[in-house]
Motif scaffolding. Structure first.
Motif, PDB file in Angstrom:
ATOM      1  N   LEU A   3       5.836 -10.614  -8.127  1.00 14.04           N
ATOM      2  CA  LEU A   3       5.331  -9.458  -7.392  1.00 14.04           C
ATOM      3  C   LEU A   3       3.863  -9.239  -7.724  1.00 14.04           C
ATOM      4  CD1 LEU A   3       5.045  -6.722  -9.406  1.00 14.04           C
ATOM      5  CD2 LEU A   3       7.522  -6.945  -9.371  1.00 14.04           C
ATOM      6  N   LEU A   4       3.175  -8.658  -6.772  1.00 14.44           N
ATOM      7  CA  LEU A   4       1.777  -8.280  -6.934  1.00 14.44           C
ATOM      8  C   LEU A   4       1.712  -6.762  -6.837  1.00 14.44           C
ATOM      9  CD1 LEU A   4      -0.980  -9.954  -7.122  1.00 14.44           C
ATOM     10  CD2 LEU A   4      -1.378  -9.100  -4.809  1.00 14.44           C
ATOM     11  N   ALA A   5       1.035  -6.122  -7.804  1.00 17.34           N
ATOM     12  CA  ALA A   5       0.954  -4.661  -7.823  1.00 17.34           C
ATOM     13  C   ALA A   5      -0.503  -4.214  -7.908  1.00 17.34           C
ATOM     14  CB  ALA A   5       1.759  -4.106  -8.986  1.00 17.34           C
ATOM     15  N   THR A   6      -0.755  -3.027  -7.411  1.00 20.03           N
ATOM     16  CA  THR A   6      -2.124  -2.522  -7.346  1.00 20.03           C
ATOM     17  C   THR A   6      -2.585  -1.924  -8.671  1.00 20.03           C
ATOM     18  OG1 THR A   6      -3.616  -0.999  -6.208  1.00 20.03           O
ATOM     19  CG2 THR A   6      -1.329  -0.290  -6.456  1.00 20.03           C
ATOM     20  N   ASN A   7      -3.852  -2.119  -8.977  1.00 21.54           N
ATOM     21  CA  ASN A   7      -4.511  -1.443 -10.101  1.00 21.54           C
ATOM     22  C   ASN A   7      -5.401  -0.309  -9.618  1.00 21.54           C
ATOM     23  OD1 ASN A   7      -3.468  -3.246 -11.993  1.00 21.54           O
ATOM     24  ND2 ASN A   7      -5.231  -4.617 -11.867  1.00 21.54           N
ATOM     25  N   GLN A   8      -5.376  -0.017  -8.315  1.00 21.33           N
ATOM     26  CA  GLN A   8      -6.364   0.891  -7.746  1.00 21.33           C
ATOM     27  C   GLN A   8      -5.782   2.126  -7.074  1.00 21.33           C
ATOM     28  OE1 GLN A   8      -8.789  -1.726  -5.297  1.00 21.33           O
ATOM     29  NE2 GLN A   8     -10.057  -2.294  -7.048  1.00 21.33           N
ATOM     30  N   ASN A   9      -4.493   2.352  -7.234  1.00 20.14           N
ATOM     31  CA  ASN A   9      -3.891   3.558  -6.664  1.00 20.14           C
ATOM     32  C   ASN A   9      -3.236   4.358  -7.784  1.00 20.14           C
ATOM     33  OD1 ASN A   9      -2.566   5.574  -5.331  1.00 20.14           O
ATOM     34  ND2 ASN A   9      -1.544   4.245  -3.846  1.00 20.14           N
ATOM     35  N   PRO A  10      -3.932   5.348  -8.328  1.00 19.43           N
ATOM     36  CA  PRO A  10      -3.395   6.103  -9.466  1.00 19.43           C
ATOM     37  C   PRO A  10      -2.224   7.001  -9.117  1.00 19.43           C
ATOM     38  CG  PRO A  10      -5.446   7.084  -8.703  1.00 19.43           C
ATOM     39  CD  PRO A  10      -5.272   5.795  -7.942  1.00 19.43           C
ATOM     40  N   THR A  11      -1.902   7.155  -7.838  1.00 19.41           N
ATOM     41  CA  THR A  11      -0.772   8.006  -7.468  1.00 19.41           C
ATOM     42  C   THR A  11       0.551   7.253  -7.521  1.00 19.41           C
ATOM     43  OG1 THR A  11      -0.908   7.563  -5.077  1.00 19.41           O
ATOM     44  CG2 THR A  11      -2.277   9.343  -5.954  1.00 19.41           C
TER      45      THR A  11
ATOM     46  N   TRP B  16      -5.611  -6.177  -8.723  1.00 23.94           N
ATOM     47  CA  TRP B  16      -4.158  -6.415  -8.774  1.00 23.94           C
ATOM     48  C   TRP B  16      -3.739  -6.996 -10.112  1.00 23.94           C
ATOM     49  CZ3 TRP B  16      -6.534 -10.458  -5.578  1.00 23.94           C
ATOM     50  CH2 TRP B  16      -6.961  -9.996  -4.338  1.00 23.94           C
ATOM     51  N   PHE B  17      -2.443  -6.815 -10.383  1.00 28.79           N
ATOM     52  CA  PHE B  17      -1.809  -7.625 -11.426  1.00 28.79           C
ATOM     53  C   PHE B  17      -0.571  -8.284 -10.829  1.00 28.79           C
ATOM     54  CE2 PHE B  17       0.435  -3.568 -12.054  1.00 28.79           C
ATOM     55  CZ  PHE B  17       1.747  -3.964 -12.293  1.00 28.79           C
TER      56      PHE B  17
ATOM     57  N   TYR C 140       0.805  -1.218   0.000  1.00 29.68           N
ATOM     58  CA  TYR C 140       0.000   0.000   0.000  1.00 29.68           C
ATOM     59  C   TYR C 140       0.839   1.270   0.000  1.00 29.68           C
ATOM     60  CZ  TYR C 140      -4.304  -2.617   0.339  1.00 29.68           C
ATOM     61  OH  TYR C 140      -5.358  -3.447   0.051  1.00 29.68           O
ATOM     62  N   ASN C 141       2.062   1.208   0.490  1.00 29.44           N
ATOM     63  CA  ASN C 141       2.927   2.386   0.492  1.00 29.44           C
ATOM     64  C   ASN C 141       3.597   2.636  -0.856  1.00 29.44           C
ATOM     65  OD1 ASN C 141       2.479   3.161   3.162  1.00 29.44           O
ATOM     66  ND2 ASN C 141       4.088   1.808   3.947  1.00 29.44           N
ATOM     67  N   TYR C 142       3.967   1.546  -1.539  1.00 29.83           N
ATOM     68  CA  TYR C 142       4.746   1.678  -2.774  1.00 29.83           C
ATOM     69  C   TYR C 142       4.071   1.081  -4.007  1.00 29.83           C
ATOM     70  CZ  TYR C 142       8.386   2.943   0.533  1.00 29.83           C
ATOM     71  OH  TYR C 142       9.107   3.559   1.526  1.00 29.83           O
ATOM     72  N   GLY C 143       2.878   0.516  -3.840  1.00 28.91           N
ATOM     73  CA  GLY C 143       2.137   0.036  -4.991  1.00 28.91           C
ATOM     74  C   GLY C 143       2.390  -1.391  -5.392  1.00 28.91           C
ATOM     75  N   PHE C 144       3.316  -2.057  -4.719  1.00 29.44           N
ATOM     76  CA  PHE C 144       3.609  -3.454  -5.034  1.00 29.44           C
ATOM     77  C   PHE C 144       4.295  -4.099  -3.833  1.00 29.44           C
ATOM     78  CE2 PHE C 144       7.825  -1.842  -5.386  1.00 29.44           C
ATOM     79  CZ  PHE C 144       8.669  -2.927  -5.207  1.00 29.44           C
ATOM     80  N   ALA C 145       4.347  -5.416  -3.859  1.00 31.78           N
ATOM     81  CA  ALA C 145       5.129  -6.169  -2.876  1.00 31.78           C
ATOM     82  C   ALA C 145       5.490  -7.516  -3.497  1.00 31.78           C
ATOM     83  CB  ALA C 145       4.360  -6.371  -1.573  1.00 31.78           C
TER      84      ALA C 145
END
Length: 214
Positions: A181-189, A121-122, A10-15
């Motif tokens: 890695l899993l990354a977010t599709n829901q944080n446009p920032t 996620w992707f 949530y801080n960096y968009g992926f983990a």
């Protein structure tokens, strides 16, 4: 045991996704047995699987499903892990999968203007045993401050803005074998980009987009 740093996500968009060595080894075997051919369809990848090229030649707009064993392994990873808890135990399906070898790169962007909101996620998995710095093809993540006049959900305007933005990467991830890695599709920032890979070398990658039942 599965491991996933939810704070980093949530801080960096992926983990990074850890704890699926067996499944990734099986996927790696499939990728390395694949017959790769030149990609005549789009500008994203140098090579694609021969079975994918044949389908796209017949119908460039067709829905392309991955081999059954690939889909089964990806869903097994998703449904037997902490990700299931992140959905409130709702049904998870595979929305899209892209299997490719080598990349021409892609500028800074986020996936939210391309996929439904039900696809949170992707996942990226890499299968390159002998990757070196000059092979390139890293994926990078970095923050952006949007102009409030830009419609971030409009593909054309959002792409034009993000591609031309001065984004400083916070993380650069090499496409090393076993990296998942899993990354977010829901944080446009938080945007990501892919650097072009050296066409002299293989860069085997699998992109999976997951959808959660509403």
């Amino acid at each position: 045991m599965n491991y996933f740093d939810i704070n980093h996500f949530y801080n960096y968009g992926f983990a990074f996704v850890k704890g699926f060595d067996k499944e990734i080894a099986q996927l790696s075997s499939i990728m390395k047995q694949t017959t790769w051919v030149s990609n005549p369809v789009d500008d994203r990848a140098y090579k694609i699987p021969d079975w994918l090229r044949d389908k796209l030649f017949d119908d460039p707009e067709c829905e392309v499903n991955p081999p059954v064993e690939v889909e089964s392994l990806l869903l097994q990873m998703m449904e037997s892990s902490y990700f299931f808890n992140m959905t409130g135990n709702k049904t998870i399906s595979l929305y899209d999968t892209y299997i490719y070898n080598g990349t021409r790169g892609q500028g800074w962007h986020w996936e939210g203007y391309e996929v439904p909101y039900t696809c949170p996620w992707f996942m990226m998995i890499y299968f390159n045993d002998d990757w070196k710095e000059d092979h390139a093809g890293q994926i990078e993540f970095g923050p952006i401050t949007w102009d409030l006049d830009v419609n971030i959900y409009n593909y054309e305007t959002a792409c034009n803005y993000s591609f031309n933005s001065d984004v400083t990467p916070t993380h650069s991830i090499a496409p090393l074998a076993g990296t998942c890695l899993l990354a977010t599709n829901q944080n446009p920032t938080i945007l990501h980009r892919v650097l072009p890979s050296n066409p002299k070398y293989d860069r085997l990658a699998l992109l999976a987009v997951f959808q959660v039942e509403v």
